[in-house]
Design a protein around this motif. Sequence first.
Motif, PDB file in Angstrom:
ATOM      1  N   MET A   1      68.864  27.942 -21.745  1.00 15.27           N
ATOM      2  CA  MET A   1      68.841  29.403 -21.803  1.00 15.27           C
ATOM      3  C   MET A   1      67.498  29.911 -21.307  1.00 15.27           C
ATOM      4  SD  MET A   1      69.787  31.765 -25.035  1.00 15.27           S
ATOM      5  CE  MET A   1      69.227  33.452 -25.112  1.00 15.27           C
ATOM      6  N   ALA A   2      67.520  31.027 -20.545  1.00 13.78           N
ATOM      7  CA  ALA A   2      66.333  31.419 -19.791  1.00 13.78           C
ATOM      8  C   ALA A   2      65.874  32.833 -20.124  1.00 13.78           C
ATOM      9  CB  ALA A   2      66.620  31.310 -18.293  1.00 13.78           C
ATOM     10  N   PHE A   3      64.626  33.092 -19.745  1.00 13.79           N
ATOM     11  CA  PHE A   3      63.960  34.369 -19.997  1.00 13.79           C
ATOM     12  C   PHE A   3      63.199  34.759 -18.732  1.00 13.79           C
ATOM     13  CE2 PHE A   3      59.966  36.487 -21.120  1.00 13.79           C
ATOM     14  CZ  PHE A   3      60.387  37.526 -21.937  1.00 13.79           C
ATOM     15  N   VAL A   4      63.307  36.010 -18.305  1.00 15.65           N
ATOM     16  CA  VAL A   4      62.602  36.498 -17.121  1.00 15.65           C
ATOM     17  C   VAL A   4      61.909  37.811 -17.475  1.00 15.65           C
ATOM     18  CG1 VAL A   4      62.814  37.321 -14.756  1.00 15.65           C
ATOM     19  CG2 VAL A   4      64.210  35.421 -15.517  1.00 15.65           C
ATOM     20  N   ALA A   5      60.625  37.913 -17.123  1.00 14.18           N
ATOM     21  CA  ALA A   5      59.871  39.143 -17.397  1.00 14.18           C
ATOM     22  C   ALA A   5      58.891  39.384 -16.250  1.00 14.18           C
ATOM     23  CB  ALA A   5      59.111  39.031 -18.717  1.00 14.18           C
ATOM     24  N   PRO A   6      58.647  40.646 -15.910  1.00 15.76           N
ATOM     25  CA  PRO A   6      57.751  40.939 -14.783  1.00 15.76           C
ATOM     26  C   PRO A   6      56.281  40.815 -15.160  1.00 15.76           C
ATOM     27  CG  PRO A   6      58.614  42.976 -15.708  1.00 15.76           C
ATOM     28  CD  PRO A   6      59.272  41.862 -16.455  1.00 15.76           C
ATOM     29  N   ILE A   7      55.520  40.131 -14.316  1.00 17.05           N
ATOM     30  CA  ILE A   7      54.061  40.108 -14.410  1.00 17.05           C
ATOM     31  C   ILE A   7      53.483  41.246 -13.577  1.00 17.05           C
ATOM     32  CG2 ILE A   7      52.028  38.822 -13.643  1.00 17.05           C
ATOM     33  CD1 ILE A   7      53.456  36.284 -14.430  1.00 17.05           C
ATOM     34  N   HIS A   8      53.993  41.361 -12.369  1.00 24.05           N
ATOM     35  CA  HIS A   8      53.613  42.459 -11.473  1.00 24.05           C
ATOM     36  C   HIS A   8      54.903  43.114 -10.998  1.00 24.05           C
ATOM     37  CE1 HIS A   8      52.416  44.451  -7.710  1.00 24.05           C
ATOM     38  NE2 HIS A   8      51.209  44.515  -8.232  1.00 24.05           N
ATOM     39  N   ARG A   9      55.061  44.382 -11.294  1.00 24.01           N
ATOM     40  CA  ARG A   9      56.299  45.059 -10.930  1.00 24.01           C
ATOM     41  C   ARG A   9      56.363  45.279  -9.422  1.00 24.01           C
ATOM     42  NH1 ARG A   9      58.510  46.600 -15.711  1.00 24.01           N
ATOM     43  NH2 ARG A   9      57.070  46.825 -17.456  1.00 24.01           N
ATOM     44  N   PRO A  10      57.565  45.368  -8.879  1.00 30.47           N
ATOM     45  CA  PRO A  10      57.702  45.574  -7.429  1.00 30.47           C
ATOM     46  C   PRO A  10      56.898  46.779  -6.961  1.00 30.47           C
ATOM     47  CG  PRO A  10      59.835  45.114  -8.418  1.00 30.47           C
ATOM     48  CD  PRO A  10      58.874  45.257  -9.550  1.00 30.47           C
ATOM     49  N   SER A  11      56.203  46.618  -5.834  1.00 28.79           N
ATOM     50  CA  SER A  11      55.339  47.685  -5.327  1.00 28.79           C
ATOM     51  C   SER A  11      55.751  48.171  -3.950  1.00 28.79           C
ATOM     52  CB  SER A  11      53.885  47.188  -5.288  1.00 28.79           C
ATOM     53  OG  SER A  11      53.792  45.979  -4.552  1.00 28.79           O
ATOM     54  N   SER A  12      56.756  47.537  -3.355  1.00 29.26           N
ATOM     55  CA  SER A  12      57.228  47.959  -2.040  1.00 29.26           C
ATOM     56  C   SER A  12      57.905  49.321  -2.139  1.00 29.26           C
ATOM     57  CB  SER A  12      58.217  46.927  -1.496  1.00 29.26           C
ATOM     58  OG  SER A  12      59.003  47.474  -0.465  1.00 29.26           O
ATOM     59  N   ILE A  13      57.635  50.191  -1.153  1.00 29.26           N
ATOM     60  CA  ILE A  13      58.295  51.501  -1.099  1.00 29.26           C
ATOM     61  C   ILE A  13      59.175  51.517   0.143  1.00 29.26           C
ATOM     62  CG2 ILE A  13      57.979  53.997  -0.955  1.00 29.26           C
ATOM     63  CD1 ILE A  13      55.268  53.666  -2.262  1.00 29.26           C
ATOM     64  N   ARG A  14      60.465  51.426  -0.070  1.00 29.04           N
ATOM     65  CA  ARG A  14      61.414  51.470   1.047  1.00 29.04           C
ATOM     66  C   ARG A  14      61.963  52.885   1.259  1.00 29.04           C
ATOM     67  NH1 ARG A  14      63.281  46.491   3.003  1.00 29.04           N
ATOM     68  NH2 ARG A  14      62.886  44.677   1.670  1.00 29.04           N
ATOM     69  N   HIS A  15      61.941  53.718   0.209  1.00 28.27           N
ATOM     70  CA  HIS A  15      62.513  55.059   0.308  1.00 28.27           C
ATOM     71  C   HIS A  15      61.540  56.060  -0.299  1.00 28.27           C
ATOM     72  CE1 HIS A  15      66.329  53.092   1.271  1.00 28.27           C
ATOM     73  NE2 HIS A  15      66.089  52.291   0.242  1.00 28.27           N
ATOM     74  N   ALA A  16      61.354  57.183   0.384  1.00 27.36           N
ATOM     75  CA  ALA A  16      60.485  58.255  -0.093  1.00 27.36           C
ATOM     76  C   ALA A  16      61.092  59.590   0.311  1.00 27.36           C
ATOM     77  CB  ALA A  16      59.069  58.107   0.470  1.00 27.36           C
ATOM     78  N   LEU A  17      60.771  60.629  -0.458  1.00 27.79           N
ATOM     79  CA  LEU A  17      61.439  61.915  -0.272  1.00 27.79           C
ATOM     80  C   LEU A  17      60.537  63.046  -0.726  1.00 27.79           C
ATOM     81  CD1 LEU A  17      64.341  62.739   0.626  1.00 27.79           C
ATOM     82  CD2 LEU A  17      64.933  62.848  -1.792  1.00 27.79           C
ATOM     83  N   ARG A  18      60.533  64.126   0.025  1.00 25.44           N
ATOM     84  CA  ARG A  18      59.845  65.359  -0.363  1.00 25.44           C
ATOM     85  C   ARG A  18      60.896  66.295  -0.942  1.00 25.44           C
ATOM     86  NH1 ARG A  18      57.123  69.309   4.177  1.00 25.44           N
ATOM     87  NH2 ARG A  18      56.392  70.975   2.780  1.00 25.44           N
ATOM     88  N   ILE A  19      60.650  66.811  -2.151  1.00 28.22           N
ATOM     89  CA  ILE A  19      61.718  67.503  -2.874  1.00 28.22           C
ATOM     90  C   ILE A  19      61.140  68.502  -3.863  1.00 28.22           C
ATOM     91  CG2 ILE A  19      61.809  65.636  -4.583  1.00 28.22           C
ATOM     92  CD1 ILE A  19      64.813  66.082  -4.827  1.00 28.22           C
ATOM     93  N   ASN A  20      61.846  69.607  -4.048  1.00 30.75           N
ATOM     94  CA  ASN A  20      61.516  70.579  -5.107  1.00 30.75           C
ATOM     95  C   ASN A  20      62.314  70.216  -6.352  1.00 30.75           C
ATOM     96  OD1 ASN A  20      61.204  72.354  -2.428  1.00 30.75           O
ATOM     97  ND2 ASN A  20      59.901  73.215  -4.031  1.00 30.75           N
ATOM     98  N   ILE A  21      61.778  69.293  -7.136  1.00 24.65           N
ATOM     99  CA  ILE A  21      62.525  68.866  -8.326  1.00 24.65           C
ATOM    100  C   ILE A  21      61.872  69.336  -9.610  1.00 24.65           C
ATOM    101  CG2 ILE A  21      61.373  66.621  -8.472  1.00 24.65           C
ATOM    102  CD1 ILE A  21      64.150  65.471  -9.317  1.00 24.65           C
ATOM    103  N   LEU A  22      60.536  69.407  -9.662  1.00 19.23           N
ATOM    104  CA  LEU A  22      59.863  69.824 -10.892  1.00 19.23           C
ATOM    105  C   LEU A  22      59.966  71.326 -11.097  1.00 19.23           C
ATOM    106  CD1 LEU A  22      56.654  67.592 -10.710  1.00 19.23           C
ATOM    107  CD2 LEU A  22      58.736  67.179 -12.021  1.00 19.23           C
TER     108      LEU A  22
END
Length: 1155
Positions: free
Chosen positions: A1-22
């Motif tokens: 039985m196994a366990f997986v946990a992130p040491i360094h979270r993914p940092s690649s940015i494949r998608h980005a968007l300019r948006i009026n959301i706030l």
Amino acid sequence: MAFVAPIHRPSSIRHALRINILSADEESLVLAKANRLEIWRVSVSEGLISMVHSKVINGSISMLQRLRPKDSPTDLLFVGTERFEYFTVAWNAETGQLDTIDPFKDPGEHHMRDSQSQDKCLVDPTGRFMAMHLWEGVLTMLRLGDRRNTALRLDWMEQVRLSELFIKASTFLYTETGHPKIAFLYQSRADSNDSKLATYRLTSDDRNTVASRFDPLKDREIDTDIPDSGAAILIPVKKVEEGVKRHNVRNPESAKAHLGGLIVVGETRLLYIDEVTKSTVESALKEASIFVAWAEYDVSHYFLADDYGTLHLLSIMTDGVVVTGMDVSRIGKTSRASNLIYLGDGLLFVASHYGDSQLFRINLLSDEPDGLMQLLQVLPNIAPILDFAVMDMGNRENDKELGNEYSSGQARIVAASGVHKDGTLRSVRSGVGLDDIGILADLEHIRGLFSIKSHGSEKDDTLVASFVTETRVFRFDAGGDVEEVESFSGMAFEHQTLLATNLPHGQLLQVTTAGATILDSESGVAVASWRPDGQKTITNASANNNWLLLSVDGTSLVSLSIQNDLQVVQEKDVGQKDQIACIHVAPHLANVGVVGFWTSGTVSIMDMYTLEPIHGQSLRKTADDASIPRDLILAQVLPENMSGPTLFIAMEDGNVVTFNVSDDMALSSRKSVILGTRQARFHLLPQQESGLYSIFATTEHPSLIYGSEGRIVYSAVTAEDAVCICPFDSEAFPGSIVVATDSQIKISQIDDERRTHVRPLEMGEMVRRIAYSPAEKVFGLGCIKRELVDGEETVQSYFRLVDEVIFDKVGRPFPLETVAYTEIVECVIRAELPDSYGNPAERFLVGTSFMPDPELSANTEIRGRILVFGVHSDRNPYLVFSHNLKGACRVLRVMDGNKVVAALTKTVVLALYEETSTTTGQLTMLAKYRPSTYPVDLAIQGNMIAVGDLMKSLLLVEYVKGEDGEQPALVERARHYQSAWATACAHIEGESWLEADAQGNLMMIRQNKKGVTEDDKKRLELIGEFNLGEMVNRIHKITVETSPQAMVVPRAFLGTVEGGIYMFGTIAPHAQDLLLRFQANLANYIQTAGNIDFKTYRAFRNAEREGDGPYRFLDGELLERFLDVDEETQKEICQGLGPSVEDMRNAVEELRRMH
């Protein structure tokens, strides 16, 4: 039985968007990093972006788009995942969270073929119509409702068939009619090298409610061939109002192209097409390039990013509104862009998967070439991780000892990150952050810092700074204001202060190079003093409340009683035999001091009354070892019920040696940890509540040494330039420390917990493979440099070295062949192989592949090489041996110390390595094995070789030595009979192996040696599966020591394409049932954006089958979210588990501390 946990979270940015959301009047930047959404606020005045919200999604994000509901002041954010789960979210200003509005799932049939390119989502300029490319030859269409109660809901329009199967690019056009139009750039066949353009109306009725049939004969409005077959980008151009309204004309050849149409961007030319008149304008590029991303600056200017990291400006030249031509000019260099987002007011964001993401200020009016763009901010990115090495800085005296846990900061992961010019080495290390509160003064050459309390003060309020020839004192008030004073409590300022501390009964102790003085802190009157005889100088001092120990001229020891007004208790001259290197008085032990000696390299625990050694220890391992102790501390770091005091010794070569000290002062359990290349300087940090101590060690890699869970932990500290420090628990800065660097004094706060810290080394070329040699203290790198020279792409491979400590290139790189072939580095490993005398020697093995140049006649028999390198004393690599191969060498491993296992194009080969001289050697093939398709990775345990097959998962091959005249052989012992596109594999424990595939799945596989039948024994059984959501490029096995009560045992590190580093571990049997039930309960309570089920997200999935959920795998990221929910929810989650809420909180905290 196994366990997986992130040491360094993914940092690649494949998608980005300019948006009026706030809000309606604030545009934000939304970034997608694997399974996380981040909302960043844009500050135009400061030229910075700051993250305001981060949200985890139960899915790998494959698309982002903005939608604008009817009469709404803000936008909806549309998110799609790789498993065809889709949803829209809106910002809730009251809760400060993203609310899921409309989740749904694509109803695509299983017989549909996936789109050959990335899944793509398009929204028309009104923000209300959406088109998605998910399946080959199919367009999925949706629209937002028109009525108030349906305005936020996406209605399904149609899923229509397209005759354009192989679409390279698509976009909506700007129209004046109110009917959305869409354009497709496509090629006629998968194997054809052509480009065609077609445009359609999205709807066929006037109310835009009925989808067009996309009939190529009836519905196409524009149908044209594109002369540049490499065209891959479509840019819609807005219409501009003109003074005289134009009309459609019968003869389009005489019509002029106006603003309002489409730009087709090719590799060698640009084509502009007027959407109304179909008139075209074509312009040739000054130099060919491969463009990958674009962003609109204004209606006639567009940013273009190419594959080589160059930013261009595309300008439409006009006569009024008539397009006369186009021009592309260079602006500057950026990371290779995945997306370009123009944020307005001159701010351009470059989102990158291949390097760091960057924020630039653009000034197109600048006359200076260097003034066109200014780098304002960098978002670090370590993706894609092509390879990595684990550098364990602890246990250097015995490499066979178990390694350190990553959380200690001593196990450092060095990743080969980035692609081509964005290639870097990234040192990823767990450590304690040091946050600067303020700069006290710009001062140089500080030798020591001491914090003291003035008369009547309960908190530190005075800082003593010691210099070579003087002492300076700074006073702080309750508000934090500081002033330098010319006198303080009678202290001497004309000499260097070696020690300053408070004593009981309102007294101060100051020791300078000239003498020691006890002062009354209120009146400043000297109570007692001591001076060395003649012209002698005090070189070192240490004290507690009872004793003062001095080193005079480095040749004599003096023991003084503080309670008896500095009465000399004992003096001892050691100058005839040795010299004193360092001294220390234990802060909590009565009558005990420690002395380190220069000449003999020994350390002695002394009786303060007699200055005679109670116990001594030589620190040198061999007769020619010249190690010298340079600093000492004897302190209680671990609780007394777990351990006695620990002696820490900083050696001149950068090692820190530790001993356990028993009640009778005997030394035992020697351990050694390397912190740098020069001696560390120790600084005690008392922990007020526990009565224990931490130690701050300053060197080129500062560390915090402290006790945790019965172990001594060395955590890196982000204070690379610290020279000396002291605790400073003042009224204005409680719990702070003062840090002195080479040029200034700072007040800082130490983080409460460890974090992951990344240190980059820019390489300017792609580091494809990395191997670490602890003996040579270098990394061996296989690098590929790609350049564009006079419009022609050149590729060159190198083998080079990087020093582990200074973390920089050393020696000369070794270039690989470039005459008749382009030789590409495929693999690099480090091994200890026998030299020509039979002695073990450190070697780097490099496997390569050849790409023949079609313009040159070349020997087609040679398709790769195996190269063996040594390292000269001047840190230059030299070639020991080269062996030509008939296939590319993809993977290398070493077995039994002198056998090389190589994965060639279609064969696994085992060969005996022998060196015949310092620069010659030979490989003798012993056995070979042919797998099903193509070996992509190898893992070795004993005589067993695990072969990761490109298409056929994992198989085990055993090396059988030849006996009784038989030849050695590689014999297949077991096979995993499911199809899987393997990317990496590793041995875990016993008969268990770990495999990763191209779909982001992890599989634990076990050989069933106790099977009933022979068929059972030859079948690898699946004992665990889990979808990580990221493709794993490398698995590195580790072995660390854990406590018997530990729930998880770390077994491996995983490096992914998205820049994620994960710790993989196995679950102890006593915790398996509890943690499985805990995860099942927790998944029902943890809600993420989109309301996607956890089991669906983590279920195994490939082209052949899809699981029901993770099987015998624990998601560490999910388990840690237990700490984020309120206590009532925690009680509900723990109901029926057995352990209490507090017990489960402690268990989760323990799991989190592991990484």
